[in-house]
Motif scaffolding. Structure first.
Motif, short mmCIF file in Angstrom:
data_model
loop_
_atom_site.label_atom_id
_atom_site.label_comp_id
_atom_site.label_asym_id
_atom_site.label_seq_id
_atom_site.Cartn_x
_atom_site.Cartn_y
_atom_site.Cartn_z
N LYS A 50 2.13 0.18 19.14
CA LYS A 50 1.40 -0.82 18.38
C LYS A 50 1.48 -0.54 16.88
O LYS A 50 1.94 0.52 16.45
CB LYS A 50 -0.05 -0.88 18.83
CG LYS A 50 -0.81 0.43 18.72
CD LYS A 50 -2.21 0.31 19.30
CE LYS A 50 -2.98 1.62 19.23
NZ LYS A 50 -4.36 1.49 19.75
N GLY A 51 1.01 -1.51 16.10
CA GLY A 51 1.03 -1.38 14.65
C GLY A 51 0.37 -2.59 14.02
O GLY A 51 -0.28 -3.39 14.70
N SER A 52 0.52 -2.73 12.71
CA SER A 52 -0.11 -3.84 11.99
C SER A 52 0.90 -4.54 11.09
O SER A 52 1.86 -3.92 10.61
CB SER A 52 -1.30 -3.34 11.16
OG SER A 52 -0.87 -2.40 10.19
N LYS A 54 0.95 -7.29 7.75
CA LYS A 54 0.15 -7.91 6.70
C LYS A 54 0.98 -8.92 5.92
O LYS A 54 2.10 -8.62 5.49
CB LYS A 54 -0.39 -6.85 5.73
CG LYS A 54 -1.31 -5.82 6.36
CD LYS A 54 -1.77 -4.79 5.34
CE LYS A 54 -2.63 -3.71 5.99
NZ LYS A 54 -3.07 -2.69 5.00
N GLU A 59 -4.18 -9.63 7.93
CA GLU A 59 -3.63 -8.50 8.69
C GLU A 59 -3.74 -8.78 10.18
O GLU A 59 -4.77 -9.25 10.66
CB GLU A 59 -4.37 -7.20 8.35
CG GLU A 59 -3.79 -5.99 9.06
CD GLU A 59 -4.41 -4.69 8.58
OE1 GLU A 59 -4.06 -3.64 9.15
OE2 GLU A 59 -5.23 -4.72 7.64
N GLU A 61 -3.14 -7.07 14.05
CA GLU A 61 -2.89 -5.91 14.88
C GLU A 61 -2.08 -6.36 16.10
O GLU A 61 -2.50 -7.27 16.82
CB GLU A 61 -4.20 -5.27 15.34
CG GLU A 61 -5.08 -4.78 14.20
CD GLU A 61 -4.49 -3.62 13.44
OE1 GLU A 61 -3.72 -2.83 14.06
OE2 GLU A 61 -4.75 -3.49 12.22
N LYS A 63 0.79 -5.39 19.52
CA LYS A 63 1.16 -4.37 20.50
C LYS A 63 2.30 -4.86 21.40
O LYS A 63 2.87 -5.93 21.13
CB LYS A 63 -0.06 -4.01 21.36
CG LYS A 63 -0.67 -5.17 22.12
CD LYS A 63 -1.93 -4.74 22.83
CE LYS A 63 -2.52 -5.86 23.68
NZ LYS A 63 -2.84 -7.06 22.90
N TYR A 78 4.39 -4.00 6.89
CA TYR A 78 4.05 -3.65 8.27
C TYR A 78 4.10 -2.14 8.46
O TYR A 78 4.86 -1.44 7.78
CB TYR A 78 4.92 -4.38 9.29
CG TYR A 78 6.41 -4.39 9.04
CD1 TYR A 78 7.27 -3.52 9.69
CD2 TYR A 78 6.96 -5.33 8.16
CE1 TYR A 78 8.63 -3.56 9.49
CE2 TYR A 78 8.33 -5.38 7.93
CZ TYR A 78 9.16 -4.50 8.59
OH TYR A 78 10.52 -4.53 8.38
N ASP A 81 1.42 2.35 14.16
CA ASP A 81 0.16 3.03 14.43
C ASP A 81 0.33 4.55 14.25
O ASP A 81 1.40 5.10 14.51
CB ASP A 81 -0.29 2.72 15.86
CG ASP A 81 -1.66 3.28 16.17
OD1 ASP A 81 -2.66 2.75 15.64
OD2 ASP A 81 -1.73 4.25 16.96
#
Length: 276
Positions: A50-52, A54, A59, A61, A63, A78, A81
Protein backbone atom coordinates in the motif's frame (compact mmCIF):
# COMPACT_ATOMS: atom_id res chain seq x y z
CA UNK A 1 14.65 -2.94 -9.01
CA UNK A 2 12.44 -1.18 -11.54
CA UNK A 3 11.81 -2.68 -14.94
CA UNK A 4 11.23 0.04 -17.52
CA UNK A 5 10.51 -0.01 -21.21
CA UNK A 6 10.76 3.36 -22.96
CA UNK A 7 9.19 2.74 -26.33
CA UNK A 8 10.43 5.89 -28.06
CA UNK A 9 7.36 5.90 -30.27
CA UNK A 10 7.03 8.76 -32.72
CA UNK A 11 4.48 10.97 -30.95
CA UNK A 12 2.06 12.13 -33.58
CA UNK A 13 -0.74 12.83 -31.04
CA UNK A 14 -3.20 12.17 -33.84
CA UNK A 15 -3.93 8.54 -33.04
CA UNK A 16 -6.58 7.17 -30.69
CA UNK A 17 -3.93 5.79 -28.32
CA UNK A 18 -0.15 5.64 -28.23
CA UNK A 19 2.03 4.21 -25.47
CA UNK A 20 5.01 6.09 -24.03
CA UNK A 21 6.40 3.91 -21.27
CA UNK A 22 5.65 0.91 -19.08
CA UNK A 23 7.35 -0.92 -16.24
CA UNK A 24 7.08 -2.36 -12.75
CA UNK A 25 8.76 -1.95 -9.38
CA UNK A 26 8.86 -3.37 -5.87
CA UNK A 27 9.31 -0.20 -3.85
CA UNK A 28 11.40 0.08 -0.72
CA UNK A 29 9.87 1.35 2.53
CA UNK A 30 8.80 4.97 2.18
CA UNK A 31 10.02 5.21 -1.43
CA UNK A 32 8.54 8.34 -3.04
CA UNK A 33 8.42 10.20 -6.33
CA UNK A 34 7.67 13.87 -6.93
CA UNK A 35 6.17 16.33 -6.71
CA UNK A 36 6.48 16.24 -10.49
CA UNK A 37 4.45 16.53 -13.69
CA UNK A 38 4.11 14.32 -16.76
CA UNK A 39 3.04 15.19 -20.29
CA UNK A 40 1.04 11.97 -20.68
CA UNK A 41 -1.43 9.86 -18.69
CA UNK A 42 0.34 7.49 -16.33
CA UNK A 43 -1.53 4.58 -14.71
CA UNK A 44 -0.11 2.82 -11.66
CA UNK A 45 -1.66 -0.50 -10.63
CA UNK A 46 -0.88 -1.94 -7.17
CA UNK A 47 -0.15 -5.68 -7.09
CA UNK A 48 0.48 -5.80 -3.33
CA UNK A 49 1.29 -3.54 -0.40
CA UNK A 50 0.00 0.00 0.00
CA UNK A 51 0.90 3.67 -0.23
CA UNK A 52 -0.47 7.16 -0.81
CA UNK A 53 -1.06 9.37 -3.84
CA UNK A 54 -1.33 13.17 -3.61
CA UNK A 55 -2.66 15.50 -6.30
CA UNK A 56 -4.43 18.86 -6.29
CA UNK A 57 -4.18 19.13 -2.46
CA UNK A 58 -5.95 15.78 -2.05
CA UNK A 59 -4.44 12.57 -0.69
CA UNK A 60 -5.62 9.03 -1.42
CA UNK A 61 -4.60 5.92 0.51
CA UNK A 62 -4.44 2.95 -1.88
CA UNK A 63 -3.72 -0.78 -1.64
CA UNK A 64 -3.70 -4.08 -3.57
CA UNK A 65 -6.25 -4.24 -6.38
CA UNK A 66 -6.40 -0.44 -6.63
CA UNK A 67 -4.54 2.12 -8.68
CA UNK A 68 -4.17 5.76 -9.57
CA UNK A 69 -3.82 7.82 -12.73
CA UNK A 70 -1.52 10.82 -13.06
CA UNK A 71 -3.10 13.38 -15.37
CA UNK A 72 -0.90 15.25 -17.87
CA UNK A 73 0.54 18.53 -16.54
CA UNK A 74 -0.84 18.03 -13.01
CA UNK A 75 1.63 18.17 -10.12
CA UNK A 76 1.51 14.89 -8.20
CA UNK A 77 3.37 12.97 -5.51
CA UNK A 78 3.22 9.36 -4.38
CA UNK A 79 4.89 7.37 -1.62
CA UNK A 80 5.09 3.74 -0.56
CA UNK A 81 3.98 2.75 2.93
CA UNK A 82 6.69 2.65 5.58
CA UNK A 83 5.77 -0.86 6.79
CA UNK A 84 4.11 -2.50 3.80
CA UNK A 85 5.49 -0.79 0.66
CA UNK A 86 3.65 -1.35 -2.54
CA UNK A 87 4.67 -3.24 -5.63
CA UNK A 88 3.15 -1.64 -8.70
CA UNK A 89 3.20 -1.63 -12.48
CA UNK A 90 2.72 1.43 -14.63
CA UNK A 91 1.89 2.35 -18.19
CA UNK A 92 1.96 5.80 -19.76
CA UNK A 93 -0.02 6.78 -22.83
CA UNK A 94 -1.63 9.64 -24.77
CA UNK A 95 -3.98 9.92 -27.72
CA UNK A 96 -7.22 11.45 -28.88
CA UNK A 97 -9.29 8.80 -27.08
CA UNK A 98 -7.19 8.46 -23.93
CA UNK A 99 -9.25 10.73 -21.67
CA UNK A 100 -12.54 9.42 -23.08
CA UNK A 101 -11.62 5.81 -22.25
CA UNK A 102 -10.58 6.79 -18.73
CA UNK A 103 -13.85 8.63 -18.15
CA UNK A 104 -15.78 5.57 -19.36
CA UNK A 105 -13.93 3.64 -16.67
CA UNK A 106 -15.02 6.20 -14.06
CA UNK A 107 -11.59 7.88 -13.79
CA UNK A 108 -11.45 11.68 -13.91
CA UNK A 109 -9.27 14.53 -12.62
CA UNK A 110 -11.56 14.74 -9.59
CA UNK A 111 -11.46 10.95 -9.05
CA UNK A 112 -8.02 9.85 -10.30
CA UNK A 113 -8.11 6.38 -8.77
CA UNK A 114 -9.83 3.03 -9.37
CA UNK A 115 -10.55 -0.31 -7.75
CA UNK A 116 -10.97 -3.60 -9.57
CA UNK A 117 -13.05 -6.58 -8.54
CA UNK A 118 -10.59 -8.89 -10.36
CA UNK A 119 -7.14 -8.14 -8.92
CA UNK A 120 -5.54 -11.39 -10.10
CA UNK A 121 -6.77 -10.88 -13.66
CA UNK A 122 -5.59 -7.26 -13.79
CA UNK A 123 -2.22 -8.22 -12.28
CA UNK A 124 -1.83 -10.84 -15.03
CA UNK A 125 -2.44 -8.17 -17.70
CA UNK A 126 0.25 -5.91 -16.26
CA UNK A 127 2.66 -8.82 -15.88
CA UNK A 128 2.19 -9.55 -19.59
CA UNK A 129 2.98 -5.88 -20.31
CA UNK A 130 6.30 -6.26 -18.50
CA UNK A 131 7.05 -9.48 -20.38
CA UNK A 132 6.70 -7.72 -23.75
CA UNK A 133 10.23 -6.40 -23.18
CA UNK A 134 11.47 -9.73 -24.54
CA UNK A 135 9.63 -9.28 -27.84
CA UNK A 136 11.35 -7.87 -30.92
CA UNK A 137 8.82 -6.97 -33.61
CA UNK A 138 5.43 -7.15 -31.92
CA UNK A 139 6.17 -5.28 -28.67
CA UNK A 140 4.21 -2.11 -29.45
CA UNK A 141 1.24 -3.96 -30.90
CA UNK A 142 0.97 -6.34 -27.95
CA UNK A 143 1.32 -3.52 -25.41
CA UNK A 144 -1.45 -1.60 -27.14
CA UNK A 145 -3.68 -4.67 -27.08
CA UNK A 146 -3.01 -5.23 -23.37
CA UNK A 147 -3.73 -1.57 -22.58
CA UNK A 148 -7.08 -1.82 -24.39
CA UNK A 149 -7.80 -5.07 -22.54
CA UNK A 150 -7.05 -3.42 -19.19
CA UNK A 151 -9.27 -0.41 -19.97
CA UNK A 152 -12.05 -2.72 -21.17
CA UNK A 153 -11.92 -4.57 -17.82
CA UNK A 154 -12.15 -1.28 -15.92
CA UNK A 155 -15.10 -0.11 -18.04
CA UNK A 156 -16.96 -3.39 -17.48
CA UNK A 157 -16.20 -3.12 -13.77
CA UNK A 158 -17.65 0.41 -13.71
CA UNK A 159 -20.77 -0.75 -15.56
CA UNK A 160 -21.30 -3.49 -12.97
CA UNK A 161 -20.87 -0.99 -10.16
CA UNK A 162 -23.53 1.22 -11.74
CA UNK A 163 -25.88 -1.74 -11.96
CA UNK A 164 -25.20 -2.54 -8.31
CA UNK A 165 -25.88 1.08 -7.38
CA UNK A 166 -29.18 1.02 -9.28
CA UNK A 167 -30.14 -2.16 -7.43
CA UNK A 168 -29.26 -0.57 -4.08
CA UNK A 169 -31.37 2.47 -4.93
CA UNK A 170 -34.29 0.17 -5.73
CA UNK A 171 -33.92 -1.67 -2.40
CA UNK A 172 -33.79 1.66 -0.56
CA UNK A 173 -36.89 2.92 -2.34
CA UNK A 174 -38.82 -0.21 -1.34
CA UNK A 175 -37.58 0.01 2.26
CA UNK A 176 -38.67 3.66 2.54
CA UNK A 177 -42.07 2.84 1.04
CA UNK A 178 -42.49 -0.01 3.52
CA UNK A 179 -41.72 2.33 6.42
CA UNK A 180 -44.19 4.89 5.05
CA UNK A 181 -46.95 2.27 5.08
CA UNK A 182 -46.10 0.70 8.44
CA UNK A 183 -44.53 3.36 10.68
CA UNK A 184 -47.66 3.53 12.88
CA UNK A 185 -47.27 -0.12 13.94
CA UNK A 186 -45.85 -0.29 17.49
CA UNK A 187 -44.38 -3.70 16.73
CA UNK A 188 -42.54 -2.60 13.57
CA UNK A 189 -38.93 -3.81 13.64
CA UNK A 190 -35.99 -3.38 11.31
CA UNK A 191 -35.98 -7.15 10.81
CA UNK A 192 -39.50 -6.81 9.35
CA UNK A 193 -38.17 -4.44 6.69
CA UNK A 194 -35.25 -6.75 5.93
CA UNK A 195 -37.59 -9.76 5.65
CA UNK A 196 -39.91 -7.85 3.33
CA UNK A 197 -36.95 -7.15 1.02
CA UNK A 198 -35.48 -10.66 1.48
CA UNK A 199 -32.25 -9.11 2.78
CA UNK A 200 -30.31 -9.78 5.95
CA UNK A 201 -30.30 -7.05 8.58
CA UNK A 202 -26.60 -6.26 8.27
CA UNK A 203 -26.91 -5.62 4.51
CA UNK A 204 -29.94 -3.37 5.10
CA UNK A 205 -27.92 -1.43 7.68
CA UNK A 206 -25.05 -1.10 5.18
CA UNK A 207 -27.48 0.07 2.50
CA UNK A 208 -28.94 2.90 4.60
CA UNK A 209 -25.53 4.02 5.82
CA UNK A 210 -24.09 4.06 2.32
CA UNK A 211 -26.96 5.91 0.65
CA UNK A 212 -28.45 8.00 3.48
CA UNK A 213 -25.58 8.17 5.96
CA UNK A 214 -27.78 6.82 8.77
CA UNK A 215 -28.98 3.48 10.09
CA UNK A 216 -32.46 2.10 9.25
CA UNK A 217 -33.41 2.54 12.92
CA UNK A 218 -32.42 6.21 12.87
CA UNK A 219 -34.34 6.75 9.63
CA UNK A 220 -37.45 5.16 11.17
CA UNK A 221 -37.17 7.35 14.27
CA UNK A 222 -36.75 10.54 12.27
CA UNK A 223 -39.59 9.55 9.94
CA UNK A 224 -41.92 8.98 12.90
CA UNK A 225 -40.92 12.24 14.59
CA UNK A 226 -41.54 14.24 11.40
CA UNK A 227 -44.98 12.64 11.10
CA UNK A 228 -45.68 13.38 14.77
CA UNK A 229 -44.62 17.01 14.30
CA UNK A 230 -47.17 17.41 11.50
CA UNK A 231 -49.92 15.91 13.68
CA UNK A 232 -49.08 18.18 16.59
CA UNK A 233 -48.83 21.30 14.46
CA UNK A 234 -51.71 20.80 12.03
CA UNK A 235 -54.21 18.76 14.03
CA UNK A 236 -53.29 19.86 17.56
CA UNK A 237 -53.40 16.26 18.78
CA UNK A 238 -52.63 15.50 22.38
CA UNK A 239 -49.13 14.19 22.94
CA UNK A 240 -50.48 10.72 23.81
CA UNK A 241 -52.55 10.58 20.61
CA UNK A 242 -49.64 11.75 18.47
CA UNK A 243 -47.43 9.10 20.08
CA UNK A 244 -49.93 6.31 19.37
CA UNK A 245 -50.38 7.56 15.81
CA UNK A 246 -46.70 7.08 15.02
CA UNK A 247 -46.22 3.76 16.80
CA UNK A 248 -45.31 4.70 20.40
CA UNK A 249 -47.48 3.22 23.17
CA UNK A 250 -45.50 4.98 25.90
CA UNK A 251 -46.01 8.78 25.66
CA UNK A 252 -43.10 9.45 28.04
CA UNK A 253 -40.68 7.51 25.85
CA UNK A 254 -42.12 9.23 22.78
CA UNK A 255 -41.63 12.68 24.34
CA UNK A 256 -38.02 11.89 25.21
CA UNK A 257 -37.25 10.72 21.65
CA UNK A 258 -39.16 13.65 20.11
CA UNK A 259 -37.15 16.20 22.09
CA UNK A 260 -33.88 14.49 21.29
CA UNK A 261 -34.73 14.41 17.57
CA UNK A 262 -36.51 17.74 17.12
CA UNK A 263 -34.74 19.74 19.83
CA UNK A 264 -37.99 20.67 21.59
CA UNK A 265 -40.63 18.84 23.62
CA UNK A 266 -43.81 17.77 21.80
CA UNK A 267 -46.04 19.93 24.03
CA UNK A 268 -43.96 23.03 23.29
CA UNK A 269 -43.91 22.17 19.60
CA UNK A 270 -47.70 21.82 19.59
CA UNK A 271 -48.09 25.25 21.20
CA UNK A 272 -45.77 26.86 18.70
CA UNK A 273 -42.99 27.47 21.22
CA UNK A 274 -40.19 26.73 18.77
CA UNK A 275 -37.46 28.64 20.64
CA UNK A 276 -35.25 26.09 22.32
Amino acid sequence: MAEVQDLNIERLHLTDMEIHICGSQQCSQGHSYGPAVRDYFLIHYIHRGKGSFKVDKKEFELKRGEGFVIWPHLLSYYQADQKNPWQYSWIGFTGLKAEDYLKEAGITKAKPFFKTQKPEQISAIFNQMTETGNLKKSKEIKLMGLLYLFLAELIENTEQQLKNKDLKQEYLKKAVNYIDRNYSRPDLKITDIASYLSLNRSYLWQLFNELLNMSPQQYLIEFRMEKAALLLENYKLKVKSAALSVGYEDPFNFSKIFKKTMGISPSHYKNGQTNR
